[in-house]
Design an enzyme around this catalytic site. Structure first.
Site, mmCIF file in Angstrom:
data_model
loop_
_atom_site.group_PDB
_atom_site.id
_atom_site.type_symbol
_atom_site.label_atom_id
_atom_site.label_comp_id
_atom_site.label_asym_id
_atom_site.label_seq_id
_atom_site.Cartn_x
_atom_site.Cartn_y
_atom_site.Cartn_z
ATOM 1 N N GLU B 62 9.260 -30.004 88.563
ATOM 2 C CA GLU B 62 8.187 -29.493 89.421
ATOM 3 C C GLU B 62 7.845 -30.443 90.566
ATOM 4 O OE1 GLU B 62 8.023 -29.573 86.112
ATOM 5 O OE2 GLU B 62 8.163 -27.442 85.604
ATOM 6 N N HIS B 131 -0.599 -23.409 78.570
ATOM 7 C CA HIS B 131 -0.020 -22.334 79.383
ATOM 8 C C HIS B 131 -1.068 -21.295 79.784
ATOM 9 C CE1 HIS B 131 3.736 -23.863 77.632
ATOM 10 N NE2 HIS B 131 4.421 -23.130 78.473
HETATM 11 C C1 LIG Z 1 6.751 -28.841 82.813
HETATM 12 C C2 LIG Z 1 7.250 -27.527 82.392
HETATM 13 N N1 LIG Z 1 8.018 -26.814 83.234
HETATM 14 C C3 LIG Z 1 8.479 -25.597 82.874
HETATM 15 C C4 LIG Z 1 8.177 -25.085 81.645
HETATM 16 C C5 LIG Z 1 8.657 -23.701 81.249
HETATM 17 N N2 LIG Z 1 9.735 -23.820 80.273
HETATM 18 C C6 LIG Z 1 9.481 -23.874 78.962
HETATM 19 S S1 LIG Z 1 10.840 -24.211 78.070
HETATM 20 C C7 LIG Z 1 11.810 -24.253 79.456
HETATM 21 C C8 LIG Z 1 13.252 -24.546 79.331
HETATM 22 C C9 LIG Z 1 13.458 -25.856 78.682
HETATM 23 O O1 LIG Z 1 14.817 -26.124 78.626
HETATM 24 P P1 LIG Z 1 15.380 -27.269 77.708
HETATM 25 O O2 LIG Z 1 14.644 -28.522 77.957
HETATM 26 O O3 LIG Z 1 16.838 -27.283 77.873
HETATM 27 O O4 LIG Z 1 14.981 -26.802 76.229
HETATM 28 P P2 LIG Z 1 15.445 -25.471 75.473
HETATM 29 O O5 LIG Z 1 14.433 -24.424 75.806
HETATM 30 O O6 LIG Z 1 16.803 -25.123 75.917
HETATM 31 O O7 LIG Z 1 15.372 -25.838 74.030
HETATM 32 C C10 LIG Z 1 11.042 -24.018 80.595
HETATM 33 C C11 LIG Z 1 11.557 -23.978 81.968
HETATM 34 C C12 LIG Z 1 7.347 -25.858 80.798
HETATM 35 N N3 LIG Z 1 6.978 -25.413 79.584
HETATM 36 N N4 LIG Z 1 6.930 -27.070 81.174
#
Ligand SMILES: Cc1ncc(C[n+]2csc(CCOP(=O)(O)OP(=O)(O)O)c2C)c(N)n1
Ligand SMILES: [Mg+2]
Lengths: 340, 329
Positions: B62, B131
């Protein structure tokens, strides 16, 4: 009565598939994660659970193999996709289920839900709704261990996507320069939501990023519980001995959508099917049966036993009282002992 | 000009599409806005219409995303950033508060940051404390930022188009419960002026001032109150910064009673500012009862559905607050 899957604390470093006890515990742990999540998936589909949730089905070897390298008194930090870590560290399935069902008896009294389960009694410092939010926290918990002179370590779980946040880079660097007892376990399931690692980074492996901070990085076949355990065990030994952090990258895959709103437009059915053939549970089962460590019947009996535990978690949690609005206002700050 | 009934999300998407067609400098960047279509489905098919270059999917970064938008805006582009949940503006706060908000003033006025940052706010989806926040007061407190909160599909489009035109950084805070609601929306690219409060309903007995999803809740409450013989004016603040007090003061002079409704916690919230401005002005003398605020409780948003509902104003709470206010001597 506690409804847990006893983790394998204090194991000696031999492959998990080598002895009946460790094989049983590993299989039980992975099956518990799978069946817990299948159960919540179906509760959600039937409208009995609300909010959203992130399932780790397909990734069970990463959570269970990694936690098997810890001691009871060690800590973990977890993520939005945290049911496996929680179970791997020894959480009570009924209290987890109760939390997801928004009950007063849940881990967070119904205030947190799936994304925020923490369990102080097992050293779980909390799942996290913020991607990478737990990584600096893990470094801080490890700093405290170092300052206090304990031999406890902190295992920090996060996803591939989290490694593109500044928080990851700042925290890994801090842990590196201070030689903190932390194990950074990246569960690389190839996607951060819809964005693949091929698009989100220029290096081939997350583990390559360790070089930038002068710490070891290792890429592991994350669907092989033995391989995950071996790498994490080395990293834990290193951390406990005061040699600082390691970045362990478990290559794995999530079978389900990112969350409940995912239409899977960014990946193919074939890719998902391919990975289903690399099921970490089937892989481990086949290995222990082949090695003659457990029989098929014994494996089936473990699965049946877990099914019973999950069923019990649902029936106990369902009849628990709903979380209580009356106590909310008094819950924002911890009261000062003896103060006002 | 024709109006159709479309959703709040569709209205936003239409605004972005029209702005991108009109100006090649307009582009979008954010997490999962491409083929996924956005976490709340807002960008939808824009990726297929405009391609990966202008509907730019980003890693989960972000601070980097907003910073890149600030930089691009400084040199003539018109970026629209989507932050997946407004809670994650916390990650990007340096670029929003220390950079975007201050550059025009601090660097002497030649440079400016024509950036738009869209982000979903609010509770009601069971997503719990990290959230579900309503952080508008954070941004409204920072000179240099403009802050709008569209309450209808028409304003979701109109305020966004105005934000894209604006040479300053504008935060467009969209309530996630509104995305699937529908209303009449003008097909042409019409602007809703930034910096004007909107009188959504007129009534002689009191004025309700609301933001975001509380506007429709207040209107529903007003309709129910009307059946009981109480007629409320409802004002949709629409732009929090710069704040237009004029219609609010006028309504106070006309009705003598005011209820301020917001979802965010009460303590140091946006309505505290509205309240203070009233108290500082002459319309205070028209009040027949003390100013009343109905806000979210001063606690993080809980997960359990019955708890989540209990901590922010619902329609019956608004009706009750109005009845209490009317009864004041
Ligand atoms: C700071 C932040 N940005 C965006 C999100 C929205 N979000 C939640 S999980 C996710 C993907 C996370 O990917 P990864 O770290 O690879 O974990 P995975 O979900 O694949 O286990 C996103 C974009 C969030 N929760 N927090
Ligand atoms: Mg991932």
């Amino acid at each position: 009565m506690a409804n847990t899957i006893s983790p394998l604390f204090g194991h000696n470093g031999a492959p998990l598939s080598e002895s009946a006890d460790t094989a049983r515990a590993t299989l039980a742990g992975m099956l518990a994660v799978r069946q817990f999540e299948e159960a919540v998936d179906s509760l959600f589909a039937r409208g009995l659970m609300h909010g959203t949730m992130h399932l780790s089905i397909g990734q069970e070897a990463s959570a269970i193999g990694a936690c098997a390298a810890l001691e009871q008194t060690d800590f973990i930090t977890s993520t939005h996709r945290g049911h496996g870590h929680c179970i791997g560290k020894g959480a009570d399935l009924t209290r987890m289920m109760a939390e997801l069902l928004a009950k007063q008896t849940g881990y967070c009294r119904g205030r947190g839900g799936s994304m925020h389960i923490a369990d102080a009694s097992t050293g779980n410092l909390g799942a996290n709704g913020i991607v990478a939010g737990g990584i600096p926290i893990a470094a801080g918990a490890a700093l405290a261990q170092k300052m206090k002179g304990t031999d406890r370590v902190v295992m920090c779980f996060f996803g591939d996507g989290a490694t593109n946040e500044g928080a990851f880079h700042e925290a890994v660097n801090l842990a590196a320069i201070w030689d903190l007892p932390v194990i950074f376990v990246c569960e690389n399931n190839k996607y951060g939501m819809s964005f693949s690692t091929e698009k989100s980074m220029k290096v081939e492996h997350i583990a390559d990023r360790a070089a930038a901070y002068g710490i070891p990085g290792i890429t592991v076949e994350g669907n092989d519980a033995d391989a995950v355990y071996a790498a994490c065990n080395d990293a834990v030994l290193r951390a406990r001995a005061g040699h600082g952090p390691t970045l362990v990258e478990n290559i794995t895959y999530r079978w389900k959508g990112h969350s409940k709103s995912d239409k899977n437009l960014y990946r193919t059915k074939e890719e998902i099917e391919d990975w289903k053939h690399k099921d970490p549970i089937v892989k481990f089962e086949n290995r222990v049966i082949e090695l003659g460590v457990l029989t098929r019947e014994e494996c089936d009996a473990i699965a049946a036993d877990i099914r019973e535990k999950i069923r019990a978690s649902i029936s106990e949690a369902t009849t628990a009282p709903d979380s209580d609005p009356a106590e909310l206002l008094a819950s924002v700050y911890r009261a000062i002992e003896g103060g006002n | 000009m024709t109006d159709r009934i479309i959703t709040y999300s569709e209205a936003i998407r239409e605004a972005i599409g029209q702005a991108m067609e009109a100006d090649p400098n307009v582009f979008m960047l954010g997490e999962d806005i491409g083929i996924y279509g956005g976490a709340f489905g807002v960008s939808g098919d824009l990726y297929h219409r405009f391609g990966a270059d202008r509907i730019r999917d980003t890693p989960i970064s972000e601070l980097g995303i907003v910073g890149a938008a600030v930089g691009a805006a400084l040199v003539g582009m018109k970026p629209i950033v989507e932050i997946q949940f407004s809670d994650f503006t916390a990650q990007a706060m340096d670029q929003i508060v220390n950079q975007a908000a201050k550059i025009h003033f601090m660097l002497g006025g030649e440079l400016s940051v024509p950036m738009v940052l869209r982000a979903p706010i609010g509770s009601g989806t069971g997503a719990a404390a990290q959230h579900s926040q309503s952080l508008e007061a954070w941004f409204a407190h920072v000179p240099g930022l403009k802050v709008v909160m569209p309450a209808t599909a028409q304003d979701a489009k109109g305020l966004l188009l105005a934000a894209i035109d604006d040479p300053n950084p504008v935060l467009v805070l969209e309530h996630k419960l509104l995305y699937k609601t529908s209303g009449p929306v003008t097909e042409a690219a019409v602007r809703t002026p930034i910096g004007k409060s909107h009188v959504a309903r007129t009534g002689k007995d009191l004025v309700i001032v609301a933001t975001g999803v509380m506007v429709s809740r207040s209107l529903e409450a007003a309709a129910a109150l009307s059946e009981k013989g109480i007629e409320a004016t409802v004002i949709d603040v629409r732009t929090l910064s710069p704040l237009d007090m004029e219609p609010i003061e006028e309504a106070v002079r006309a009705t003598g009673r005011i209820l301020l409704v917001q979802e965010a916690p009460k303590h140091v919230g946006f309505m505290a500012e509205v309240s203070a401005r009233l108290a500082e002005g002459k319309s205070l003398y028209s009040l027949e009862a003390p100013i009343k605020r109905l806000c979210g409780m001063d606690i993080p948003i809980p997960y359990a559905p019955q708890l989540e509902k209990a901590v922010v104003p619902q329609i019956p709470n608004i009706i009750q607050a109005v009845e209490d206010l009317i009864r004041e001597p």
